[in-house]
Design a protein around this motif. Structure first.
Motif, mmCIF file in Angstrom:
data_model
loop_
_atom_site.group_PDB
_atom_site.id
_atom_site.type_symbol
_atom_site.label_atom_id
_atom_site.label_comp_id
_atom_site.label_asym_id
_atom_site.label_seq_id
_atom_site.Cartn_x
_atom_site.Cartn_y
_atom_site.Cartn_z
ATOM 1 N N ILE A 71 4.995 -6.098 -1.576
ATOM 2 C CA ILE A 71 4.321 -5.762 -0.326
ATOM 3 C C ILE A 71 3.497 -6.947 0.177
ATOM 4 C CG2 ILE A 71 2.502 -4.315 0.689
ATOM 5 C CD1 ILE A 71 3.628 -1.998 -0.897
ATOM 6 N N ALA A 72 2.875 -7.676 -0.727
ATOM 7 C CA ALA A 72 2.065 -8.835 -0.334
ATOM 8 C C ALA A 72 2.903 -9.914 0.350
ATOM 9 C CB ALA A 72 1.342 -9.411 -1.543
ATOM 10 N N ASP A 73 4.200 -9.947 0.069
ATOM 11 C CA ASP A 73 5.095 -10.949 0.671
ATOM 12 C C ASP A 73 5.695 -10.505 1.999
ATOM 13 O OD1 ASP A 73 4.673 -12.705 -1.424
ATOM 14 O OD2 ASP A 73 6.435 -12.026 -2.556
ATOM 15 N N ILE A 74 5.527 -9.250 2.369
ATOM 16 C CA ILE A 74 6.128 -8.729 3.595
ATOM 17 C C ILE A 74 5.403 -9.282 4.817
ATOM 18 C CG2 ILE A 74 6.475 -6.634 4.980
ATOM 19 C CD1 ILE A 74 6.941 -5.142 2.338
ATOM 20 N N ARG A 75 6.180 -9.633 5.836
ATOM 21 C CA ARG A 75 5.642 -10.055 7.123
ATOM 22 C C ARG A 75 6.382 -9.280 8.208
ATOM 23 N NH1 ARG A 75 2.741 -11.673 3.916
ATOM 24 N NH2 ARG A 75 1.790 -13.701 3.641
ATOM 25 N N GLY A 76 5.647 -8.861 9.220
ATOM 26 C CA GLY A 76 6.256 -8.160 10.349
ATOM 27 C C GLY A 76 6.864 -9.141 11.331
ATOM 28 N N SER A 77 7.260 -8.643 12.484
ATOM 29 C CA SER A 77 7.961 -9.459 13.481
ATOM 30 C C SER A 77 7.113 -10.605 14.023
ATOM 31 C CB SER A 77 8.449 -8.571 14.624
ATOM 32 O OG SER A 77 7.337 -7.931 15.235
ATOM 33 N N LEU A 78 5.798 -10.484 13.979
ATOM 34 C CA LEU A 78 4.906 -11.558 14.442
ATOM 35 C C LEU A 78 4.391 -12.418 13.292
ATOM 36 C CD1 LEU A 78 2.840 -9.559 17.087
ATOM 37 C CD2 LEU A 78 4.789 -11.082 17.481
ATOM 38 N N GLY A 79 4.904 -12.157 12.086
ATOM 39 C CA GLY A 79 4.510 -12.935 10.917
ATOM 40 C C GLY A 79 3.208 -12.497 10.276
ATOM 41 N N LEU A 80 2.683 -11.334 10.671
ATOM 42 C CA LEU A 80 1.418 -10.853 10.120
ATOM 43 C C LEU A 80 1.630 -10.176 8.767
ATOM 44 C CD1 LEU A 80 -0.117 -9.318 13.369
ATOM 45 C CD2 LEU A 80 -0.624 -11.540 12.334
ATOM 46 N N PRO A 81 0.718 -10.389 7.823
ATOM 47 C CA PRO A 81 0.847 -9.768 6.497
ATOM 48 C C PRO A 81 0.407 -8.307 6.507
ATOM 49 C CG PRO A 81 -1.147 -11.064 6.580
ATOM 50 C CD PRO A 81 -0.437 -11.280 7.904
ATOM 51 N N VAL A 82 0.741 -7.620 5.449
ATOM 52 C CA VAL A 82 0.301 -6.235 5.248
ATOM 53 C C VAL A 82 -1.221 -6.232 5.088
ATOM 54 C CG1 VAL A 82 0.401 -4.275 3.647
ATOM 55 C CG2 VAL A 82 2.487 -5.532 4.232
ATOM 56 N N GLU A 83 -1.856 -5.216 5.656
ATOM 57 C CA GLU A 83 -3.309 -5.086 5.590
ATOM 58 C C GLU A 83 -3.677 -3.747 4.957
ATOM 59 O OE1 GLU A 83 -5.123 -5.551 9.422
ATOM 60 O OE2 GLU A 83 -3.997 -7.374 9.859
ATOM 61 N N ILE A 84 -4.924 -3.665 4.519
ATOM 62 C CA ILE A 84 -5.467 -2.410 4.010
ATOM 63 C C ILE A 84 -6.323 -1.796 5.113
ATOM 64 C CG2 ILE A 84 -7.488 -3.501 2.949
ATOM 65 C CD1 ILE A 84 -7.163 -1.395 0.673
ATOM 66 N N ASP A 85 -6.216 -0.488 5.275
ATOM 67 C CA ASP A 85 -7.032 0.221 6.256
ATOM 68 C C ASP A 85 -8.353 0.579 5.586
ATOM 69 O OD1 ASP A 85 -8.271 1.970 7.991
ATOM 70 O OD2 ASP A 85 -6.455 3.123 8.434
ATOM 71 N N ASN A 86 -9.382 -0.207 5.861
ATOM 72 C CA ASN A 86 -10.681 -0.006 5.212
ATOM 73 C C ASN A 86 -11.401 1.242 5.690
ATOM 74 O OD1 ASN A 86 -10.759 -2.273 3.429
ATOM 75 N ND2 ASN A 86 -10.992 -3.557 5.233
ATOM 76 N N SER A 87 -10.954 1.831 6.788
ATOM 77 C CA SER A 87 -11.584 3.061 7.282
ATOM 78 C C SER A 87 -10.927 4.315 6.710
ATOM 79 C CB SER A 87 -11.540 3.109 8.811
ATOM 80 O OG SER A 87 -10.201 3.223 9.258
ATOM 81 N N PHE A 88 -9.820 4.145 5.978
ATOM 82 C CA PHE A 88 -9.089 5.282 5.416
ATOM 83 C C PHE A 88 -9.891 5.927 4.297
ATOM 84 C CE2 PHE A 88 -5.954 7.142 2.480
ATOM 85 C CZ PHE A 88 -5.258 7.966 3.357
ATOM 86 N N LYS A 89 -9.978 7.235 4.334
ATOM 87 C CA LYS A 89 -10.644 8.021 3.291
ATOM 88 C C LYS A 89 -9.581 8.776 2.502
ATOM 89 C CE LYS A 89 -14.771 7.076 4.879
ATOM 90 N NZ LYS A 89 -15.168 5.746 4.534
ATOM 91 N N PRO A 90 -9.785 8.994 1.198
ATOM 92 C CA PRO A 90 -8.797 9.754 0.431
ATOM 93 C C PRO A 90 -8.447 11.069 1.135
ATOM 94 C CG PRO A 90 -10.398 8.799 -1.044
ATOM 95 C CD PRO A 90 -10.894 8.539 0.363
ATOM 96 N N THR A 91 -7.147 11.292 1.254
ATOM 97 C CA THR A 91 -6.622 12.396 2.053
ATOM 98 C C THR A 91 -5.494 13.078 1.291
ATOM 99 O OG1 THR A 91 -7.099 11.097 4.048
ATOM 100 C CG2 THR A 91 -5.592 12.950 4.302
#
Length: 101
Positions: A71-91
């Motif tokens: 996952i750390a090596d994945i890049r989207g169409s604009l070359g952006l890396p995968v990010e973590i959603d820091n606002s996500f709460k356990p759900t």
């Protein structure tokens, strides 16, 4: 676990197979591609193997195992890396499934 998930966050995630008997486990962390349509919700983790079990929203929506190294090596169409959603709460997984359907 690389830069995606901090050691502090890892301590709050169950080890692999710890939630296998739960009907509705919690998704603890949300990873996503900001410039593509993929999201990973982490339910369990194996720190030794750098492997997670969780729910993946992508071409298909499914439960499965995924490597944080990959996952750390994945890049989207604009070359952006995968990010973590820091606002996500356990759900609960059932809530996630309803939201992404």
């Amino acid at each position: 676990m690389g830069n995606l998930i901090s050691n502090e966050m890892l301590k709050s995630i169950p080890n692999l197979y710890e939630t296998q008997d739960l009907e509705d486990p919690l998704c603890h962390i949300k990873l996503f591609t900001p410039d593509a349509n993929f999201t990973w919700y982490v339910i369990e983790v194996s720190i030794d193997e750098n492997l997670c079990y969780g729910y993946v929203k992508g071409l298909e929506n499914e439960l499965g195992y995924f490597s944080l190294d990959e996952i750390a090596d994945i890049r989207g169409s604009l070359g952006l890396p995968v990010e973590i959603d820091n606002s996500f709460k356990p759900t609960p997984l059932s809530t996630i499934k309803k939201e992404v359907a």
